[in-house]
Motif scaffolding. Sequence first.
Motif, PDB file in Angstrom:
ATOM      1  N   ASP A 164      16.164  -1.145   4.542  1.00 12.21           N
ATOM      2  CA  ASP A 164      15.542  -0.267   5.542  1.00 12.21           C
ATOM      3  C   ASP A 164      16.030  -0.718   6.906  1.00 12.21           C
ATOM      4  O   ASP A 164      15.822  -1.855   7.303  1.00 12.21           O
ATOM      5  CB  ASP A 164      14.006  -0.373   5.494  1.00 12.21           C
ATOM      6  CG  ASP A 164      13.412   0.345   4.302  1.00 12.21           C
ATOM      7  OD1 ASP A 164      12.656  -0.292   3.553  1.00 12.21           O
ATOM      8  OD2 ASP A 164      13.708   1.541   4.133  1.00 12.21           O
ATOM      9  N   THR A 169      17.298   4.353   4.901  1.00 11.95           N
ATOM     10  CA  THR A 169      17.079   3.567   3.689  1.00 11.95           C
ATOM     11  C   THR A 169      18.313   3.761   2.817  1.00 11.95           C
ATOM     12  O   THR A 169      18.597   4.868   2.373  1.00 11.95           O
ATOM     13  CB  THR A 169      15.818   4.026   2.962  1.00 11.95           C
ATOM     14  OG1 THR A 169      14.708   3.933   3.852  1.00 11.95           O
ATOM     15  CG2 THR A 169      15.545   3.167   1.733  1.00 11.95           C
ATOM     16  N   PRO A 183      13.584   3.340  -3.614  1.00 11.80           N
ATOM     17  CA  PRO A 183      12.243   3.231  -4.225  1.00 11.80           C
ATOM     18  C   PRO A 183      11.848   4.622  -4.713  1.00 11.80           C
ATOM     19  O   PRO A 183      11.180   5.392  -4.009  1.00 11.80           O
ATOM     20  CB  PRO A 183      11.364   2.761  -3.066  1.00 11.80           C
ATOM     21  CG  PRO A 183      12.064   3.235  -1.833  1.00 11.80           C
ATOM     22  CD  PRO A 183      13.527   3.272  -2.148  1.00 11.80           C
ATOM     23  N   VAL A 196      -0.590  -0.248  -5.220  1.00  9.18           N
ATOM     24  CA  VAL A 196      -0.493   0.668  -4.086  1.00  9.18           C
ATOM     25  C   VAL A 196       0.781   1.506  -4.264  1.00  9.18           C
ATOM     26  O   VAL A 196       1.553   1.298  -5.190  1.00  9.18           O
ATOM     27  CB  VAL A 196      -0.476  -0.099  -2.747  1.00  9.18           C
ATOM     28  CG1 VAL A 196      -1.801  -0.810  -2.537  1.00  9.18           C
ATOM     29  CG2 VAL A 196       0.668  -1.104  -2.706  1.00  9.18           C
ATOM     30  N   ARG A 197       0.996   2.440  -3.352  1.00  7.90           N
ATOM     31  CA  ARG A 197       2.143   3.344  -3.447  1.00  7.90           C
ATOM     32  C   ARG A 197       3.437   2.576  -3.637  1.00  7.90           C
ATOM     33  O   ARG A 197       3.728   1.650  -2.870  1.00  7.90           O
ATOM     34  CB  ARG A 197       2.216   4.189  -2.178  1.00  7.90           C
ATOM     35  CG  ARG A 197       3.382   5.166  -2.128  1.00  7.90           C
ATOM     36  CD  ARG A 197       3.396   5.904  -0.805  1.00  7.90           C
ATOM     37  NE  ARG A 197       4.411   6.940  -0.760  1.00  7.90           N
ATOM     38  CZ  ARG A 197       4.643   7.720   0.299  1.00  7.90           C
ATOM     39  NH1 ARG A 197       3.898   7.586   1.382  1.00  7.90           N
ATOM     40  NH2 ARG A 197       5.600   8.616   0.267  1.00  7.90           N
ATOM     41  N   THR A 201       8.739   6.756  -2.799  1.00  3.17           N
ATOM     42  CA  THR A 201       8.695   7.775  -1.760  1.00  3.17           C
ATOM     43  C   THR A 201       8.153   9.099  -2.292  1.00  3.17           C
ATOM     44  O   THR A 201       7.506   9.835  -1.560  1.00  3.17           O
ATOM     45  CB  THR A 201      10.115   8.008  -1.204  1.00  3.17           C
ATOM     46  OG1 THR A 201      10.698   6.739  -0.879  1.00  3.17           O
ATOM     47  CG2 THR A 201      10.095   8.872   0.033  1.00  3.17           C
ATOM     48  N   THR A 244      14.541   8.651   7.583  1.00  2.00           N
ATOM     49  CA  THR A 244      13.112   8.886   7.824  1.00  2.00           C
ATOM     50  C   THR A 244      12.878   9.004   9.319  1.00  2.00           C
ATOM     51  O   THR A 244      13.216   8.084  10.080  1.00  2.00           O
ATOM     52  CB  THR A 244      12.270   7.731   7.267  1.00  2.00           C
ATOM     53  OG1 THR A 244      12.534   7.589   5.862  1.00  2.00           O
ATOM     54  CG2 THR A 244      10.793   8.000   7.473  1.00  2.00           C
ATOM     55  N   ASP A 298      -0.112  -7.023  -1.899  1.00  2.00           N
ATOM     56  CA  ASP A 298       0.659  -5.960  -2.546  1.00  2.00           C
ATOM     57  C   ASP A 298       0.968  -4.891  -1.493  1.00  2.00           C
ATOM     58  O   ASP A 298       0.061  -4.235  -0.996  1.00  2.00           O
ATOM     59  CB  ASP A 298      -0.192  -5.362  -3.678  1.00  2.00           C
ATOM     60  CG  ASP A 298       0.612  -4.474  -4.595  1.00  2.00           C
ATOM     61  OD1 ASP A 298      -0.012  -3.863  -5.498  1.00  2.00           O
ATOM     62  OD2 ASP A 298       1.838  -4.393  -4.436  1.00  2.00           O
ATOM     63  N   HIS A 299       2.242  -4.727  -1.154  1.00  2.00           N
ATOM     64  CA  HIS A 299       2.620  -3.818  -0.081  1.00  2.00           C
ATOM     65  C   HIS A 299       3.099  -2.483  -0.621  1.00  2.00           C
ATOM     66  O   HIS A 299       3.763  -2.427  -1.657  1.00  2.00           O
ATOM     67  CB  HIS A 299       3.738  -4.430   0.773  1.00  2.00           C
ATOM     68  CG  HIS A 299       3.268  -5.505   1.693  1.00  2.00           C
ATOM     69  ND1 HIS A 299       3.504  -6.850   1.462  1.00  2.00           N
ATOM     70  CD2 HIS A 299       2.551  -5.457   2.828  1.00  2.00           C
ATOM     71  CE1 HIS A 299       2.958  -7.550   2.440  1.00  2.00           C
ATOM     72  NE2 HIS A 299       2.376  -6.745   3.278  1.00  2.00           N
ATOM     73  N   PRO A 300       2.792  -1.381   0.061  1.00  2.00           N
ATOM     74  CA  PRO A 300       3.327  -0.094  -0.364  1.00  2.00           C
ATOM     75  C   PRO A 300       4.837  -0.064  -0.145  1.00  2.00           C
ATOM     76  O   PRO A 300       5.370  -0.751   0.728  1.00  2.00           O
ATOM     77  CB  PRO A 300       2.613   0.916   0.535  1.00  2.00           C
ATOM     78  CG  PRO A 300       2.162   0.140   1.715  1.00  2.00           C
ATOM     79  CD  PRO A 300       1.924  -1.246   1.244  1.00  2.00           C
ATOM     80  N   GLU A 301       5.515   0.723  -0.977  1.00  2.00           N
ATOM     81  CA  GLU A 301       6.968   0.875  -0.833  1.00  2.00           C
ATOM     82  C   GLU A 301       7.321   2.343  -0.779  1.00  2.00           C
ATOM     83  O   GLU A 301       6.860   3.133  -1.616  1.00  2.00           O
ATOM     84  CB  GLU A 301       7.683   0.220  -2.024  1.00  2.00           C
ATOM     85  CG  GLU A 301       7.648  -1.299  -2.012  1.00  2.00           C
ATOM     86  CD  GLU A 301       8.413  -1.909  -3.168  1.00  2.00           C
ATOM     87  OE1 GLU A 301       7.891  -2.868  -3.772  1.00  2.00           O
ATOM     88  OE2 GLU A 301       9.509  -1.421  -3.487  1.00  2.00           O
ATOM     89  N   ALA A 302       8.089   2.707   0.207  1.00  2.00           N
ATOM     90  CA  ALA A 302       8.633   4.058   0.326  1.00  2.00           C
ATOM     91  C   ALA A 302       9.754   3.965   1.338  1.00  2.00           C
ATOM     92  O   ALA A 302       9.792   3.036   2.153  1.00  2.00           O
ATOM     93  CB  ALA A 302       7.561   5.050   0.771  1.00  2.00           C
ATOM     94  N   ALA A 303      10.678   4.896   1.308  1.00  3.27           N
ATOM     95  CA  ALA A 303      11.799   4.871   2.235  1.00  3.27           C
ATOM     96  C   ALA A 303      11.287   4.860   3.668  1.00  3.27           C
ATOM     97  O   ALA A 303      10.448   5.682   4.046  1.00  3.27           O
ATOM     98  CB  ALA A 303      12.682   6.091   2.005  1.00  3.27           C
ATOM     99  N   GLY A 304      11.775   3.911   4.459  1.00  3.82           N
ATOM    100  CA  GLY A 304      11.429   3.857   5.868  1.00  3.82           C
ATOM    101  C   GLY A 304      10.115   3.175   6.170  1.00  3.82           C
ATOM    102  O   GLY A 304       9.766   3.001   7.339  1.00  3.82           O
ATOM    103  N   LEU A 305       9.370   2.763   5.130  1.00  6.10           N
ATOM    104  CA  LEU A 305       8.084   2.111   5.384  1.00  6.10           C
ATOM    105  C   LEU A 305       8.269   0.649   5.718  1.00  6.10           C
ATOM    106  O   LEU A 305       9.086  -0.016   5.109  1.00  6.10           O
ATOM    107  CB  LEU A 305       7.179   2.234   4.138  1.00  6.10           C
ATOM    108  CG  LEU A 305       6.222   3.398   4.091  1.00  6.10           C
ATOM    109  CD1 LEU A 305       5.254   3.236   2.949  1.00  6.10           C
ATOM    110  CD2 LEU A 305       5.467   3.583   5.400  1.00  6.10           C
TER     111      LEU A 305
END
Lengths: 479, 87
Positions: free
Chosen positions: A169, A182, A187, A201-202, A205, A221, B80-87
């Motif tokens: 990132d 990214t 992910p 948690v999430r 994407t 993003t 526990d961290h969230p994961e997503a593009a750009g996060l």
Amino acid sequence: MKKTIILSALAALVVSSHAADTSVQAQIDELKSKIEALQKAQNEQMSKQAVQVSKTETTRVDELEDRIDKVETASMVNKINWGVDFRTRVDSFKRTAADGTQSSNNDVWSNRLRLNMSSVITDDMKFTGRVVMYKNWADSYAYPYSGMDPMQGRRPSDSSIFVDRAYVDWTVLKGQVPLALTIGRQPSSDGPSHQFKDNTVRKSTYSALSFDGGADGVVATVGLSKITSIPDMALRLGYGKGYQQNTGASYVGASGGIADTKVVGAFLDAGLGIAGSLAQISAVKATNVVSNTPPTTLGVSTNANIGDVSLYTAMVEFTNLANSNLDLFAHYAMSVSSPNGVTSAYGPYNMGLLTNTIGDTAEKKGHAYWVGGRYTFENTMLNNPRVGLEYNHGSQNWFSFTQGSNDVTNKLATRGNATEAYYIQPINRYAYLRAGAQIINYDYSGSGMQIGAPTVMAAGMPTELNKLTNYYLLFNVSY
Amino acid sequence: MKSALITLCSLMVLSTSVFAASGKDLAKTLKLDASSKAIKQWEKVFEKPDKMASMGIDKLSDGDQNALKGYLTSHAADSDHPEAAGL
């Protein structure tokens, strides 16, 4: 005479007094000198002590700095932070074919190991990665579709380690409208709303109804929350490949007549002004989807480009809605498959994009929805256990990119109905048990596959799966 | 009448929980960065009155302290961290 005596006495007294004054003064002067000497000696002593204390403190500070330097150096040299996610699971499957034939396997055990990696490279650049081993007990047989990129490490195979995700990132622009890129293996698996069942948690994407599996690409993003005041609002534009022709020993050469599968997508995320909420809408197009049919018995490739697929998805989820311990989610998606008339031979069948007819270019539209919820019981003695319930439905021509689902049944690809209930028993902060049941009824054939026309289940289809039940128990630790 | 009272009490409880200060808001107000410490380090902070006082946590109500602790430990450096593009 008397006067003389008195005068003499007086004189003597004066002299005596003067002498006494002189003596006292001398003593006073002497005392003064001694006091001054003592004060000087004391000041010197205090100075020496102060210097000594200062030197001692300086030494201690220097020692502490040396020790901190060593810790800091070790921290800087150890560039990757590691985490462990380990799971052991036992499944009991019961299968009913379209002709009523039943089979079962009550005792299927598997292990899954994930090693998570993260590293803060600079203030605006970080790395995240994950390697996976996922295998059935006592099984060294490589999963036959391990060669399919989205499925590597996502289905039980042998003891091989696969890279599930590896991306950087990079915050290119900061400020009111930040921009991040990214880059790498994205992910793109175990996404919303799987985190409720997985007690985490999430982790991706994208809505898991439409995307679940490994994927390589680049995603831009754009943060919009500062200029819109809408929390967590972001626009993402992505480019990736679902298939890239392997030219073997040559990096430039004949592609075998097969074009790469290119995927472009746009995703808009936003919070809904409620803590723990997330909404997302997306539009994705994959061009030149391949059939991925196996080679002939003579080893001749039958792979071919069979058309394009577009996916439109909307989702909303709430985590701990209004501090009620209730999590809720709902996803809806529409798929539009556009076959190009080309088919691949698969045994006696012609396999095109959701068709078995050579030359068929008619559009095939499908849709699916997935809803569910999870409730957390406030019970300290039982470590706050959780129960969840999920339901999804897919239409005849429903097709999505969830082939890499970590759920071996790939229930969200079902062209029919699937229900799942589960109970999560936390053991401690890092570990939990989950017991669950899935009941899947397939109304049409070929769930999750891009090839072949989905047809109504009929008795004359002995190999087609009509109903699947799965009871499972798993132990998971994530640390 | 009884059902109206129950409904009213429920709404009051719900509105309290809806409008109670979130842990995230409290951390922002006290200028606390959750990722600056590990989970155990944050738990130790809440065991030491002088540490809490130095961070301004002692002035919060019990409910707010619990909310703040929950936020800080769930977003700590090793959480526990969230994961997503750009996060």
